[in-house]
Design a protein around this motif. Structure first.
Motif, PDB file in Angstrom:
ATOM      1  N   UNK A  36       0.681  -1.493  -0.205  1.00 32.40           N
ATOM      2  CA  UNK A  36      -0.294  -0.205   0.203  1.00 32.40           C
ATOM      3  C   UNK A  36       1.211   1.353  -0.300  1.00 32.40           C
ATOM      4  N   UNK A  37       1.964   1.583   0.194  1.00 29.81           N
ATOM      5  CA  UNK A  37       2.787   1.991   0.357  1.00 29.81           C
ATOM      6  C   UNK A  37       3.192   2.729  -0.600  1.00 29.81           C
ATOM      7  N   UNK A  38       3.830   1.729  -1.687  1.00 28.74           N
ATOM      8  CA  UNK A  38       4.240   2.344  -2.513  1.00 28.74           C
ATOM      9  C   UNK A  38       3.348   2.558  -3.680  1.00 28.74           C
ATOM     10  N   UNK A  39       2.105   2.724  -3.423  1.00 27.40           N
ATOM     11  CA  UNK A  39       0.835   3.115  -4.592  1.00 27.40           C
ATOM     12  C   UNK A  39       0.579   4.116  -4.368  1.00 27.40           C
ATOM     13  N   UNK A  40       0.208   5.688  -5.043  1.00 22.70           N
ATOM     14  CA  UNK A  40      -1.340   6.146  -4.526  1.00 22.70           C
ATOM     15  C   UNK A  40      -2.621   6.085  -4.480  1.00 22.70           C
ATOM     16  N   UNK A  41      -3.049   6.585  -3.041  1.00 22.03           N
ATOM     17  CA  UNK A  41      -3.926   6.476  -3.025  1.00 22.03           C
ATOM     18  C   UNK A  41      -5.920   5.940  -3.746  1.00 22.03           C
ATOM     19  N   UNK A  42      -5.658   6.268  -4.852  1.00 18.31           N
ATOM     20  CA  UNK A  42      -6.715   6.039  -6.153  1.00 18.31           C
ATOM     21  C   UNK A  42      -5.820   5.178  -6.951  1.00 18.31           C
ATOM     22  N   UNK A  43      -4.727   4.927  -6.793  1.00 17.39           N
ATOM     23  CA  UNK A  43      -4.204   3.793  -8.151  1.00 17.39           C
ATOM     24  C   UNK A  43      -5.463   3.322  -8.834  1.00 17.39           C
ATOM     25  N   UNK A  44      -4.641   2.901  -9.759  1.00 14.60           N
ATOM     26  CA  UNK A  44      -5.630   1.774 -10.809  1.00 14.60           C
ATOM     27  C   UNK A  44      -5.323   0.631 -11.387  1.00 14.60           C
ATOM     28  N   UNK A  45      -5.686  -0.776 -11.351  1.00 21.94           N
ATOM     29  CA  UNK A  45      -5.168  -2.144 -11.636  1.00 21.94           C
ATOM     30  C   UNK A  45      -5.674  -2.260 -12.962  1.00 21.94           C
ATOM     31  N   UNK A  46      -5.265  -3.320 -13.901  1.00 21.32           N
ATOM     32  CA  UNK A  46      -6.031  -3.584 -15.208  1.00 21.32           C
ATOM     33  C   UNK A  46      -4.933  -4.544 -15.939  1.00 21.32           C
ATOM     34  N   UNK A  47      -5.738  -5.263 -15.956  1.00 18.82           N
ATOM     35  CA  UNK A  47      -5.356  -7.158 -16.814  1.00 18.82           C
ATOM     36  C   UNK A  47      -6.099  -7.856 -16.473  1.00 18.82           C
ATOM     37  N   UNK A  48      -5.986  -9.386 -17.673  1.00 18.19           N
ATOM     38  CA  UNK A  48      -6.706 -10.173 -17.128  1.00 18.19           C
ATOM     39  C   UNK A  48      -6.290 -11.402 -16.124  1.00 18.19           C
ATOM     40  N   UNK A  49      -6.846 -11.560 -15.251  1.00 21.81           N
ATOM     41  CA  UNK A  49      -6.535 -12.684 -14.741  1.00 21.81           C
ATOM     42  C   UNK A  49      -6.774 -14.209 -14.395  1.00 21.81           C
ATOM     43  N   UNK A  50      -6.261 -15.300 -15.169  1.00 22.86           N
ATOM     44  CA  UNK A  50      -6.606 -16.458 -15.589  1.00 22.86           C
ATOM     45  C   UNK A  50      -8.184 -16.110 -16.544  1.00 22.86           C
ATOM     46  N   UNK A  51      -7.807 -15.437 -17.154  1.00 21.86           N
ATOM     47  CA  UNK A  51      -8.715 -15.288 -18.783  1.00 21.86           C
ATOM     48  C   UNK A  51      -9.849 -14.181 -18.592  1.00 21.86           C
ATOM     49  N   UNK A  52     -10.235 -13.986 -17.569  1.00 23.01           N
ATOM     50  CA  UNK A  52     -11.113 -12.032 -17.286  1.00 23.01           C
ATOM     51  C   UNK A  52     -10.409 -11.246 -16.683  1.00 23.01           C
ATOM     52  N   UNK A  53     -10.941 -10.882 -17.058  1.00 22.97           N
ATOM     53  CA  UNK A  53     -10.687  -8.915 -16.946  1.00 22.97           C
ATOM     54  C   UNK A  53     -10.574  -8.940 -15.431  1.00 22.97           C
ATOM     55  N   UNK A  54      -9.641  -8.020 -14.568  1.00 27.63           N
ATOM     56  CA  UNK A  54      -9.329  -7.970 -14.004  1.00 27.63           C
ATOM     57  C   UNK A  54      -9.202  -6.212 -14.075  1.00 27.63           C
TER      58      UNK A  54
END
Length: 116
Positions: A28-46
């Motif tokens: 959590x200390x590495x990321x901005x409080x409003x950070x976002x994440x996008x990618x495919x996890x096990x074939x489904x969009x996360x």
């Protein structure tokens, strides 16, 4: 510039080390409080809030068997891109691209785009 390069790598290493130890607060200390994440996890969009990552780390815990390679790809002024190749984290491998911004003199990850 070299100082920024090292600072960016240090911030991303907080994420890597937090994944290894299961320490959500370190991540959590590495990321901005409003950070976002996008990618495919096990074939489904996360997609969405970085809180999803924190939940996964909390649920799965640490994994010291993982291997990681961190490469700072570019630092330009107050923007940077860092690639993380994470192998065998709970049996999964990822390539992440982290976008960082220097805010009030401190580098923070504002987005994570990943491929599993």
């Amino acid at each position: 510039m070299i100082k920024d390069f090292h600072e960016c790598k240090d911030v991303v290493m907080q994420y890597v080390n937090g994944c290894a130890t299961g320490d959500v607060e370190l991540v959590r200390n590495a990321f901005h409080k409003d950070a976002v994440m996008y990618g495919y996890l096990n074939g489904s969009l996360c997609a969405g809030s970085i809180d999803v990552l924190y939940g996964a780390i909390q649920q799965l815990g640490g994994d010291t068997e993982k291997k990681a390679e961190v490469d700072v790809l570019e630092v330009t002024g107050t923007a940077a891109t860092v690639r993380v190749m994470l192998e065998n984290w709970h049996g999964m491998s990822f390539t992440d691209y982290h976008s960082l911004v220097k805010i009030d003199g401190k580098w923070q990850i504002v987005s994570k785009v990943f491929h599993q």
